[in-house]
Each structure stands twice: as C-alpha cells, then as structure tokens.
Design an enzyme around this catalytic site. Structure first.
Site, mmCIF file in Angstrom:
data_model
loop_
_atom_site.group_PDB
_atom_site.id
_atom_site.type_symbol
_atom_site.label_atom_id
_atom_site.label_comp_id
_atom_site.label_asym_id
_atom_site.label_seq_id
_atom_site.Cartn_x
_atom_site.Cartn_y
_atom_site.Cartn_z
ATOM 1 N N SER A 93 -2.542 -1.033 15.513
ATOM 2 C CA SER A 93 -2.048 0.325 15.246
ATOM 3 C C SER A 93 -0.831 0.679 16.100
ATOM 4 O O SER A 93 -0.814 0.463 17.309
ATOM 5 C CB SER A 93 -3.152 1.353 15.515
ATOM 6 O OG SER A 93 -2.607 2.658 15.392
ATOM 7 N N ILE A 125 5.646 1.631 0.701
ATOM 8 C CA ILE A 125 4.967 2.147 1.900
ATOM 9 C C ILE A 125 4.636 1.030 2.888
ATOM 10 O O ILE A 125 4.248 1.293 4.015
ATOM 11 C CB ILE A 125 3.737 3.021 1.565
ATOM 12 C CG1 ILE A 125 2.584 2.196 1.030
ATOM 13 C CG2 ILE A 125 4.106 4.147 0.627
ATOM 14 C CD1 ILE A 125 1.255 2.941 1.113
ATOM 15 N N GLY A 142 -6.690 2.812 -1.212
ATOM 16 C CA GLY A 142 -6.822 4.065 -0.469
ATOM 17 C C GLY A 142 -5.507 4.815 -0.333
ATOM 18 O O GLY A 142 -5.458 6.042 -0.494
ATOM 19 N N TYR A 188 5.732 -1.307 5.654
ATOM 20 C CA TYR A 188 6.894 -1.175 6.548
ATOM 21 C C TYR A 188 7.087 -2.391 7.458
ATOM 22 O O TYR A 188 7.917 -2.361 8.364
ATOM 23 C CB TYR A 188 6.825 0.127 7.357
ATOM 24 C CG TYR A 188 5.570 0.265 8.172
ATOM 25 C CD1 TYR A 188 5.484 -0.284 9.445
ATOM 26 C CD2 TYR A 188 4.462 0.926 7.662
ATOM 27 C CE1 TYR A 188 4.324 -0.185 10.181
ATOM 28 C CE2 TYR A 188 3.289 1.041 8.397
ATOM 29 C CZ TYR A 188 3.230 0.486 9.644
ATOM 30 O OH TYR A 188 2.079 0.574 10.363
ATOM 31 N N SER A 235 0.186 3.810 16.208
ATOM 32 C CA SER A 235 0.059 5.250 16.514
ATOM 33 C C SER A 235 0.158 5.548 18.012
ATOM 34 O O SER A 235 0.776 6.552 18.395
ATOM 35 C CB SER A 235 -1.253 5.798 15.947
ATOM 36 O OG SER A 235 -1.203 5.736 14.547
ATOM 37 N N ASP A 239 -2.131 11.752 5.207
ATOM 38 C CA ASP A 239 -1.375 10.620 4.637
ATOM 39 C C ASP A 239 -0.389 11.106 3.567
ATOM 40 O O ASP A 239 0.766 10.679 3.535
ATOM 41 C CB ASP A 239 -2.332 9.590 4.009
ATOM 42 C CG ASP A 239 -3.064 8.779 5.066
ATOM 43 O OD1 ASP A 239 -2.529 8.603 6.180
ATOM 44 O OD2 ASP A 239 -4.183 8.312 4.783
ATOM 45 N N LYS A 296 -12.353 6.018 6.977
ATOM 46 C CA LYS A 296 -11.896 7.326 6.503
ATOM 47 C C LYS A 296 -12.935 8.048 5.627
ATOM 48 O O LYS A 296 -13.093 9.266 5.715
ATOM 49 C CB LYS A 296 -10.589 7.192 5.726
ATOM 50 C CG LYS A 296 -9.400 6.792 6.607
ATOM 51 C CD LYS A 296 -8.124 6.736 5.792
ATOM 52 C CE LYS A 296 -6.970 6.245 6.643
ATOM 53 N NZ LYS A 296 -5.696 6.253 5.916
ATOM 54 N N ARG A 316 -3.203 -4.515 -10.347
ATOM 55 C CA ARG A 316 -3.649 -5.858 -10.735
ATOM 56 C C ARG A 316 -5.044 -5.785 -11.343
ATOM 57 O O ARG A 316 -5.305 -6.344 -12.393
ATOM 58 C CB ARG A 316 -3.642 -6.754 -9.483
ATOM 59 C CG ARG A 316 -4.198 -8.126 -9.713
ATOM 60 C CD ARG A 316 -4.183 -8.914 -8.438
ATOM 61 N NE ARG A 316 -5.018 -8.331 -7.383
ATOM 62 C CZ ARG A 316 -5.250 -8.900 -6.205
ATOM 63 N NH1 ARG A 316 -4.691 -10.055 -5.923
ATOM 64 N NH2 ARG A 316 -6.015 -8.317 -5.307
ATOM 65 N N THR A 317 -5.952 -5.076 -10.654
ATOM 66 C CA THR A 317 -7.313 -4.921 -11.168
ATOM 67 C C THR A 317 -7.358 -3.588 -11.932
ATOM 68 O O THR A 317 -7.436 -2.514 -11.316
ATOM 69 C CB THR A 317 -8.320 -4.911 -10.000
ATOM 70 O OG1 THR A 317 -8.021 -6.033 -9.148
ATOM 71 C CG2 THR A 317 -9.752 -4.993 -10.481
ATOM 72 N N GLY A 358 8.811 2.574 4.318
ATOM 73 C CA GLY A 358 7.538 3.241 4.584
ATOM 74 C C GLY A 358 7.324 3.699 6.018
ATOM 75 O O GLY A 358 6.297 4.301 6.330
HETATM 76 P P1 NAP Z 1 -6.200 -1.213 -0.130
HETATM 77 O O1 NAP Z 1 -7.044 -0.025 -0.338
HETATM 78 O O2 NAP Z 1 -6.819 -2.488 0.312
HETATM 79 O O3 NAP Z 1 -5.395 -1.501 -1.511
HETATM 80 C C1 NAP Z 1 -4.588 -2.648 -1.654
HETATM 81 C C2 NAP Z 1 -3.807 -2.609 -2.971
HETATM 82 O O4 NAP Z 1 -2.957 -3.769 -3.003
HETATM 83 C C3 NAP Z 1 -4.690 -2.670 -4.221
HETATM 84 O O5 NAP Z 1 -4.097 -1.935 -5.257
HETATM 85 C C4 NAP Z 1 -4.648 -4.175 -4.532
HETATM 86 O O6 NAP Z 1 -4.873 -4.478 -5.888
HETATM 87 C C5 NAP Z 1 -3.207 -4.503 -4.201
HETATM 88 N N1 NAP Z 1 -3.016 -5.931 -3.985
HETATM 89 C C6 NAP Z 1 -3.472 -6.679 -2.950
HETATM 90 N N2 NAP Z 1 -3.101 -7.969 -3.132
HETATM 91 C C7 NAP Z 1 -2.400 -8.014 -4.305
HETATM 92 C C8 NAP Z 1 -1.763 -9.056 -5.048
HETATM 93 N N3 NAP Z 1 -1.767 -10.336 -4.610
HETATM 94 N N4 NAP Z 1 -1.125 -8.749 -6.196
HETATM 95 C C9 NAP Z 1 -1.112 -7.474 -6.647
HETATM 96 N N5 NAP Z 1 -1.716 -6.443 -6.006
HETATM 97 C C10 NAP Z 1 -2.354 -6.721 -4.853
HETATM 98 O O7 NAP Z 1 -5.034 -0.928 0.936
HETATM 99 P P2 NAP Z 1 -4.338 0.478 1.293
HETATM 100 O O8 NAP Z 1 -5.034 1.104 2.429
HETATM 101 O O9 NAP Z 1 -4.168 1.247 0.032
HETATM 102 O O10 NAP Z 1 -2.915 -0.029 1.872
HETATM 103 C C11 NAP Z 1 -1.985 -0.685 1.031
HETATM 104 C C12 NAP Z 1 -0.708 -1.008 1.802
HETATM 105 O O11 NAP Z 1 -0.079 0.193 2.226
HETATM 106 C C13 NAP Z 1 -0.952 -1.817 3.090
HETATM 107 O O12 NAP Z 1 0.070 -2.788 3.187
HETATM 108 C C14 NAP Z 1 -0.819 -0.808 4.204
HETATM 109 O O13 NAP Z 1 -0.351 -1.372 5.408
HETATM 110 C C15 NAP Z 1 0.219 0.155 3.616
HETATM 111 N N6 NAP Z 1 0.102 1.534 4.146
HETATM 112 C C16 NAP Z 1 1.200 2.105 4.713
HETATM 113 C C17 NAP Z 1 1.123 3.396 5.201
HETATM 114 C C18 NAP Z 1 2.327 4.032 5.843
HETATM 115 O O14 NAP Z 1 2.155 4.990 6.597
HETATM 116 N N7 NAP Z 1 3.525 3.580 5.562
HETATM 117 C C19 NAP Z 1 -0.080 4.124 5.092
HETATM 118 C C20 NAP Z 1 -1.174 3.511 4.477
HETATM 119 C C21 NAP Z 1 -1.074 2.204 4.009
HETATM 120 P P3 NAP Z 1 -6.360 -4.861 -6.417
HETATM 121 O O15 NAP Z 1 -7.048 -3.543 -6.646
HETATM 122 O O16 NAP Z 1 -6.098 -5.614 -7.671
HETATM 123 O O17 NAP Z 1 -7.010 -5.686 -5.338
#
Ligand code: NAP
Length: 287
Positions: A18, A226, A137, A228, A20, A105, A69, A159-160, A249
C-alpha cells in the site's frame, strides 16, 4: 499503553504494497500534525473484531482495503450513502463515539477526471455514455459514480460475462452488460472508456496487453486506466498515439485519500503536483 499521538491505519491482507502511508505521511508532515498513519496487516478471521474495536486500540480511524471492504460494511452500523449503495467501506472514523464507514473510491475516480479533463461529464459526453472494462470491486464504485454524474448509457464489458450481468442487475438502468467481442458501434460512440481490469499491470503476465483495441473509437474519446503501475499502461499508450485524452490512475489513489485525512486530522488536504511527484518517485516514474 495507548499513545496520545493521533494514529490512523490502512488495513488489508496483504498490506505491504500500500502506498497510502506515503500519501498521509506527506500531509501529516506538511501540516505539522503530531500524528501517524500505519499499515495494519489483518487476516480475514481477525478483521471483524479489529474493525469493531479499533478505537479502543488507540486508532482514530483508517482505510480498509482488499479483501475486507465488504466485511467492513457488514460490521459497521452507520455508513454513508455511497458505502450503503455499494455494500463496501474503505474509510472509517469515529463520530459521537460511534464508528462511521464511507466509500471514497468513486469520489477519487471523479476528482481525478475533474482535475485533468474538466468537461469529461458535460451534457454531450453524458449522452454519449461510458464504456467500463471490467466488473470487479473497482468497477462497482466507478459505475456508481458514473450514475451519480448522470451518464445516460453505461456499458460494462467483462471477460467473465456473468460478473458484468450481476453488476447490471445490481445497478439497473442505464447499465448494460456485454462480452468484449460484442463491443459494437453504440459502444464506440462512448465519450469515455475506463479500464478497471488488471490488464496492463506491471509485474504480471498481462503487462504488455490491452483489454481492447482502441482502433475504431473516436479521437475525442477520453481513456482512463485506473491501473497506475506503470503510470502509462499499454492502453494509455495506445490512446496517446491515437490522439485521445489519456488519464492515468494515480490521481484516483491520491484523491480518494482526501476525505479520510480530513475526518481523522481535521484539515482538508490537497492533491498537489508535489505530492504526485513524491508518489511517482516511489513508483520509479519520472514526473
Ligand atoms: P478485482 O475485483 O479482482 O477485478 C479484476 C477485474 O480484472 C475483473 O473484471 C477481471 O475479469 C479482470 N481481469 C483480470 N484478469 C484479466 C484478464 N487476463 N483478461 C481480462 N480481464 C481480466 O480487482 P479490483 O479491485 O476491481 O481492481 C482492478 C484493478 O484496479 C487492479 O489493478 C487495481 O490495482 C486497480 N485499482 C486502482 C485504484 C486506484 O486508485 N487507481 C483503485 C482500485 C483498484 P474477470 O471477472 O473475468 O475475472
């Protein structure tokens, strides 16, 4: 012994990655506040007890991240409107001796775009709609924000497919759920594309990939990733070379921290170029 220093936390499992503490540490120093912001690793089985009792352990509040969360939401009685809609809490504090939970968020997502593309949600862009890639999420909080801003059409591509359909059912109109291969002419009119998937993230097997090709999108499309790490993902690189507005992001991460700091330490901090430079240096990026 309980410390007299005001202490806030970020808790998750794992939590070592993190950034933060760097953000809040910067603001604490800037304002000369006698406070601290610490990583507090917490296993799933210990989390409910921790979040219900953090104030008796010398903490004034903190941030909650993966995978806690949703449990934070179900463990806290008082939550703000956004956290209640999402069923997820990322920020907690004490008010009138009671623990309060919020979700910032979506605020961070919008404030980042407000900063870098002030017209990103003007009437014309609201009408053209948004294309959200991913259904995890982060996508949830972002779809909620897009709805609050008044986007007339929000397409969730994942994807799913079933996960996108679940979000469509959760949010209702104006959302729709599709598979990537079904992205068609209507989606290509979108005024903004937001990548919420982990595709393009450094250190993974997906680091040189993009979730979709931007080939047939209009050059006035805003592309926000998002992810980064790296700051300029392959998707943002493609957007830039196609003449599109590319928004990274990092600002989302920085802006989502603002409301929490204000609740804990009583001053509203600002996301400045200097703070961004500190984070970029830590990420090994040039500002
Ligand atoms: P999450 O709940 O695990 O969701 C992951 C997403 O990525 C799902 O839609 C998943 O699709 C997709 N995915 C994973 N592997 C893939 C692949 N090979 N091909 C296509 N889609 C794929 O994660 P999250 O918490 O939403 O976070 C997602 C990303 O956002 C992370 O990289 C995180 O670091 C970033 N993030 C950034 C911030 C910011 O402040 N900038 C805040 C939150 C999160 P499926 O459903 O098909 O598995």
């Amino acid at each position: 012994m309980v410390s007299s220093m005001a202490r806030a936390f970020v808790t998750g499992w794992p939590i070592g990655h993190s950034r933060s503490p760097l953000v809040h540490g910067y603001w604490l120093k800037q304002f000369g506040i006698n406070g601290d912001y610490l990583r507090h690793p917490c296993k799933v089985e210990d989390f409910e007890n921790f979040i219900k009792t953090f104030n008796t352990n010398g903490f004034i509040g903190g941030n909650v991240t993966l995978p806690h969360k949703e449990t934070a939401f179900s463990s806290i009685e008082k939550t703000d409107a956004t956290a209640t809609r999402l069923g997820a809490v990322n920020t907690v504090w004490i008010e009138d001796d009671e623990i309060v939970g919020a979700n910032t968020d979506g605020y961070g997502f919008m404030a980042n775009l407000d900063e870098f593309v002030p017209n990103w949600s003007d009437e014309n862009r609201l009408k053209r709609g948004a294309l959200v890639l991913g259904a995890g999420g982060a996508a949830r909080a972002i779809i909620d924000s897009l709805m609050q801003r008044g986007f007339k059409r929000i397409t969730i591509a994942n994807r799913t497919l079933i996960r996108a359909v679940e979000l469509r059912e959760m949010f209702g109109e104006p959302c729709q759920a599709i598979a990537y291969e079904d992205i068609g002419d209507a989606e290509k009119q979108s005024s903004i594309i937001i990548n919420t998937t982990s595709v393009g993230m450094a250190g993974t097997e997906l680091e040189s990939d993009t979730p979709i090709s931007l080939n047939e999108f209009s050059s006035d499309t805003i592309v926000n990733d998002i992810v980064y790490t790296p700051l300029i993902t392959p998707l943002l690189h493609e957007a830039k070379t196609s003449g599109m507005k590319a928004v990274d992001g990092l600002g989302m991460l920085l802006h989502q921290a603002v409301p929490g700091f204000e609740k804990w330490f009583g001053v509203r901090p600002e996301v400045t170029k200097e703070l961004r430079a500190v984070l970029l240096a830590d990420l090994g990026e040039v500002s």
